[in-house]
Design a protein around this motif. Structure first.
Motif, PDB file in Angstrom:
ATOM      1  N   ASN A 257       0.823  -1.209   0.000  1.00  0.00           N
ATOM      2  CA  ASN A 257       0.000   0.000   0.000  1.00  0.00           C
ATOM      3  C   ASN A 257       0.858   1.260   0.000  1.00  0.00           C
ATOM      4  O   ASN A 257       0.517   2.266  -0.648  1.00  0.00           O
ATOM      5  CB  ASN A 257      -0.928  -0.004   1.217  1.00  0.00           C
ATOM      6  CG  ASN A 257      -1.981  -1.100   1.127  1.00  0.00           C
ATOM      7  OD1 ASN A 257      -2.310  -1.565   0.040  1.00  0.00           O
ATOM      8  ND2 ASN A 257      -2.511  -1.518   2.268  1.00  0.00           N
ATOM      9  N   LYS A 258       1.975   1.219   0.715  1.00  0.00           N
ATOM     10  CA  LYS A 258       2.893   2.363   0.703  1.00  0.00           C
ATOM     11  C   LYS A 258       3.494   2.548  -0.681  1.00  0.00           C
ATOM     12  O   LYS A 258       3.672   3.676  -1.161  1.00  0.00           O
ATOM     13  CB  LYS A 258       3.989   2.142   1.745  1.00  0.00           C
ATOM     14  CG  LYS A 258       4.956   3.304   1.860  1.00  0.00           C
ATOM     15  CD  LYS A 258       5.988   3.034   2.947  1.00  0.00           C
ATOM     16  CE  LYS A 258       6.965   4.200   3.068  1.00  0.00           C
ATOM     17  NZ  LYS A 258       8.002   3.932   4.112  1.00  0.00           N
ATOM     18  N   MET A 259       3.790   1.421  -1.337  1.00  0.00           N
ATOM     19  CA  MET A 259       4.338   1.496  -2.687  1.00  0.00           C
ATOM     20  C   MET A 259       3.322   2.101  -3.661  1.00  0.00           C
ATOM     21  O   MET A 259       3.689   2.858  -4.570  1.00  0.00           O
ATOM     22  CB  MET A 259       4.734   0.098  -3.157  1.00  0.00           C
ATOM     23  CG  MET A 259       5.346   0.053  -4.553  1.00  0.00           C
ATOM     24  SD  MET A 259       5.397  -1.613  -5.241  1.00  0.00           S
ATOM     25  CE  MET A 259       3.643  -1.900  -5.526  1.00  0.00           C
ATOM     26  N   ILE A 260       2.027   1.784  -3.474  1.00  0.00           N
ATOM     27  CA  ILE A 260       0.981   2.349  -4.337  1.00  0.00           C
ATOM     28  C   ILE A 260       0.946   3.863  -4.197  1.00  0.00           C
ATOM     29  O   ILE A 260       0.848   4.605  -5.191  1.00  0.00           O
ATOM     30  CB  ILE A 260      -0.385   1.725  -3.999  1.00  0.00           C
ATOM     31  CG1 ILE A 260      -0.402   0.241  -4.375  1.00  0.00           C
ATOM     32  CG2 ILE A 260      -1.494   2.459  -4.729  1.00  0.00           C
ATOM     33  CD1 ILE A 260      -0.185  -0.030  -5.841  1.00  0.00           C
ATOM     34  N   ASP A 261       1.021   4.356  -2.948  1.00  0.00           N
ATOM     35  CA  ASP A 261       1.048   5.813  -2.736  1.00  0.00           C
ATOM     36  C   ASP A 261       2.249   6.443  -3.423  1.00  0.00           C
ATOM     37  O   ASP A 261       2.130   7.486  -4.099  1.00  0.00           O
ATOM     38  CB  ASP A 261       1.067   6.125  -1.234  1.00  0.00           C
ATOM     39  CG  ASP A 261      -0.228   5.706  -0.544  1.00  0.00           C
ATOM     40  OD1 ASP A 261      -1.267   5.648  -1.228  1.00  0.00           O
ATOM     41  OD2 ASP A 261      -0.194   5.425   0.678  1.00  0.00           O
ATOM     42  N   GLN A 262       3.409   5.827  -3.251  1.00  0.00           N
ATOM     43  CA  GLN A 262       4.611   6.360  -3.899  1.00  0.00           C
ATOM     44  C   GLN A 262       4.510   6.268  -5.418  1.00  0.00           C
ATOM     45  O   GLN A 262       4.997   7.148  -6.135  1.00  0.00           O
ATOM     46  CB  GLN A 262       5.840   5.605  -3.401  1.00  0.00           C
ATOM     47  CG  GLN A 262       6.132   5.799  -1.915  1.00  0.00           C
ATOM     48  CD  GLN A 262       7.281   4.950  -1.439  1.00  0.00           C
ATOM     49  OE1 GLN A 262       7.755   4.057  -2.152  1.00  0.00           O
ATOM     50  NE2 GLN A 262       7.742   5.200  -0.221  1.00  0.00           N
ATOM     51  N   ASN A 268       2.556  10.920 -11.270  1.00  0.00           N
ATOM     52  CA  ASN A 268       2.205  12.321 -11.506  1.00  0.00           C
ATOM     53  C   ASN A 268       3.435  13.146 -11.861  1.00  0.00           C
ATOM     54  O   ASN A 268       3.407  13.976 -12.787  1.00  0.00           O
ATOM     55  CB  ASN A 268       1.519  12.907 -10.276  1.00  0.00           C
ATOM     56  CG  ASN A 268       0.158  12.261 -10.006  1.00  0.00           C
ATOM     57  OD1 ASN A 268      -0.490  11.770 -10.932  1.00  0.00           O
ATOM     58  ND2 ASN A 268      -0.268  12.242  -8.750  1.00  0.00           N
ATOM     59  N   GLN A 269       4.527  12.913 -11.135  1.00  0.00           N
ATOM     60  CA  GLN A 269       5.759  13.643 -11.446  1.00  0.00           C
ATOM     61  C   GLN A 269       6.303  13.258 -12.827  1.00  0.00           C
ATOM     62  O   GLN A 269       6.800  14.102 -13.568  1.00  0.00           O
ATOM     63  CB  GLN A 269       6.809  13.350 -10.371  1.00  0.00           C
ATOM     64  CG  GLN A 269       6.443  13.886  -8.997  1.00  0.00           C
ATOM     65  CD  GLN A 269       7.487  13.539  -7.950  1.00  0.00           C
ATOM     66  OE1 GLN A 269       8.526  12.964  -8.275  1.00  0.00           O
ATOM     67  NE2 GLN A 269       7.198  13.868  -6.695  1.00  0.00           N
ATOM     68  N   LEU A 270       6.173  11.950 -13.156  1.00  0.00           N
ATOM     69  CA  LEU A 270       6.681  11.499 -14.442  1.00  0.00           C
ATOM     70  C   LEU A 270       5.893  12.111 -15.595  1.00  0.00           C
ATOM     71  O   LEU A 270       6.475  12.488 -16.626  1.00  0.00           O
ATOM     72  CB  LEU A 270       6.616   9.970 -14.514  1.00  0.00           C
ATOM     73  CG  LEU A 270       7.183   9.323 -15.773  1.00  0.00           C
ATOM     74  CD1 LEU A 270       8.659   9.669 -15.930  1.00  0.00           C
ATOM     75  CD2 LEU A 270       6.990   7.814 -15.736  1.00  0.00           C
TER      76      LEU A 270
END
Length: 492
Positions: A257-262, A268-270
């Protein structure tokens, strides 16, 4: 390849954690059962041997006590062989009372009574060999135990020197012990049969238990795996929630789940970076293409201003060539501007039948300060293509060749056309510094350049144009000798 396709599902099955867990539990039970059988059989055999050894000793002790009773009763320690023979009925009663068979020998090995004798004694005329008597005298407790497995019925036997209460030897006893092997084997087989029945029931129960336990343990991991397979950088990824998951799996879920947030933040940045990069690259490409078109235009205008004389007879022809060259370059820039306006789609090709040789000569005229040589196997070579894009190809390759000429060398470019039965071959050669072999796989990539200035988009544009017309482009280069680009258009 077909064999690999057949065994690939088996290899994937072997790598499954669920299958490994299932086979691990089943394998432990199988190995444990095998070890139990081995240990039980070994222990059973050891106990059986101990039982028969103790029974041999008990029987032998009973026979010795009975013989001692008769010897003491009739004082036979120093009696002759005849006196022993007179008491044969008393000694025969020992066989009947104890249900055994035995033999008695004098101290020098002569037979006294022989109710059973081994083959080696029979072969020696019912007498003991001197070597055996010597071994008995030297053996501990004056006794030798043997296992006779070579005779018809295998049995254990004991040779012992008999002594009275004063430790005086008076005879040698041979006692054969026959163990009931069939009964022992039947007992062992009955035990193993019972064990097999219990083991099979236990194995079936373990397989069923291992199957459901493996599914329960790996269910959470399977859910995480499915979510990972569905994870997409450009898709809408859902977080994972599993009720009553083990602690180890909970840690994995939290990490996912933390990886999904990241991943959402990175995506978005990409996207933002890709947009910025696309605009920067488009700006570089436009600047590069405009510069390639303006340079020969500037040179031809300067040359026209210096050499044009309206009073000369060739001025009209000169003016016509000048106009055609400017029109070619202006059309190329117009096409570039139109492509920029519609950069989200591929620019449409305005194809028509064109004379490659003549059109190339018109482009070469614009490079007035550089030696551009044109050779052709035919006066005209007609091919269907977009002449504006072909102009862009020539501008890029000729300008790159011009910039690759070392100082203090008279440079040139030779463009050679060959019309074959199935293809058109165009070779553009220069006598420049050549291309480093280490850069062979990168020269057609965007932003490649071996010069201190420039965007490095030219050769990438050239390749895309050639490929869009169904052709191919390659090159050969030799350091400090030159480079040859080879363009091939197929004739269909």
């Amino acid at each position: 390849m077909r064999l690999f396709d057949k065994i690939e599902p088996l290899l994937l099955l072997r790598k499954s954690l669920r299958v490994q867990f299932f086979f691990a539990m089943t394998g432990i039970l199988v190995i444990s059962g095998f070890l139990v059988v081995l240990i039980t059989a070994y222990q059973y055999e050891a106990q059986r041997e101990k039982y028969h050894f103790d029974r041999l000793n008990r029987k032998e002790s009973q026979i010795i006590r009975h013989i001692d009773y008769i010897v003491n009763k009739y004082d036979l320690v120093d009696a002759g062989l005849g006196q022993w023979k007179n008491l044969e009925s008393d000694f025969n009663q020992i066989n009947q009372i104890h249900s055994v068979k035995y033999s008695l020998f004098t101290m020098d090995g002569q037979r006294i009574f022989s109710f059973f004798a081994p083959l080696e004694v029979l072969a020696n005329d019912y007498s003991l060999k001197a070597e055996l008597i010597d071994q008995l005298k030297q053996a501990p407790d004056n006794r030798i135990l043997e296992t006779n497995i070579e005779e018809v019925h295998g049995y254990s036997s004991s040779f012992r020197i008999l002594t009275n209460q004063f430790n005086t030897p008076y005879a040698i006893l041979f006692y054969p012990y026959f163990s009931d092997v069939d009964i022992a084997e039947n007992e062992l087989n009955l035990f193993l049969q019972t064990f097999y029945q219990i083991y099979i029931i236990l194995l079936i129960g373990t397989i069923i238990f291992a199957y459901f336990l493996a599914r329960y343990v790996t269910r959470s991991i399977e859910s995480v795996r499915n979510k990972l397979n569905q994870t997409d950088l450009q898709g809408q990824n859902e977080k994972l929630e599993i009720i009553n998951a083990p602690i180890e799996i909970l840690g994995l879920i939290e990490a996912y789940n933390k990886m999904i947030d990241q991943l959402i933040d990175s995506a978005n940045q990409l996207v933002k970076q890709e947009k910025d990069y696309a605009w920067r690259e488009m700006a570089r490409q436009i600047a590069h293409e405009v510069k390639n078109a303006l340079t020969p235009m500037r040179l031809i205008v300067q040359d026209f201003n210096e050499q044009f004389d309206p009073h000369k007879q060739q001025s009209k022809k000169k003016l016509s060539e000048f106009s055609l060259t400017l029109i070619e370059q202006i059309n190329s820039m117009s096409e570039l501007a139109e492509s920029f306006s519609y950069f989200t789609t591929e620019p449409k090709k305005n194809v028509s039948e064109s004379d490659l040789v003549n059109h190339t000569k018109l482009v070469a005229i614009s490079f007035t300060n550089f030696d551009v040589r044109i050779k052709s196997s035919h006066e005209k070579i007609i091919y269907t293509l977009d002449v504006n894009q072909w102009t862009r190809v020539l501008n890029n390759l000729i300008l790159n060749a011009q910039q690759a000429i070392p100082d203090k060398r008279e440079g040139y470019v030779e463009i050679k056309f060959q019309l074959l039965e199935d293809k058109i071959v165009v070779e553009i050669s220069d006598n420049g510094c050549g291309i480093n072999p280490e850069l062979r796989n990168t020269i057609f990539e965007p932003k490649f350049t071996s010069k201190n200035s420039g965007t490095g988009l030219g050769l990438g544009i050239v390749r895309n144009i050639i490929l869009s017309h169904g052709g191919t482009i390659s090159y050969d280069s030799e350091i400090d000798v030159g480079t040859t680009f080879r363009i091939v258009f197929p004739l269909i």
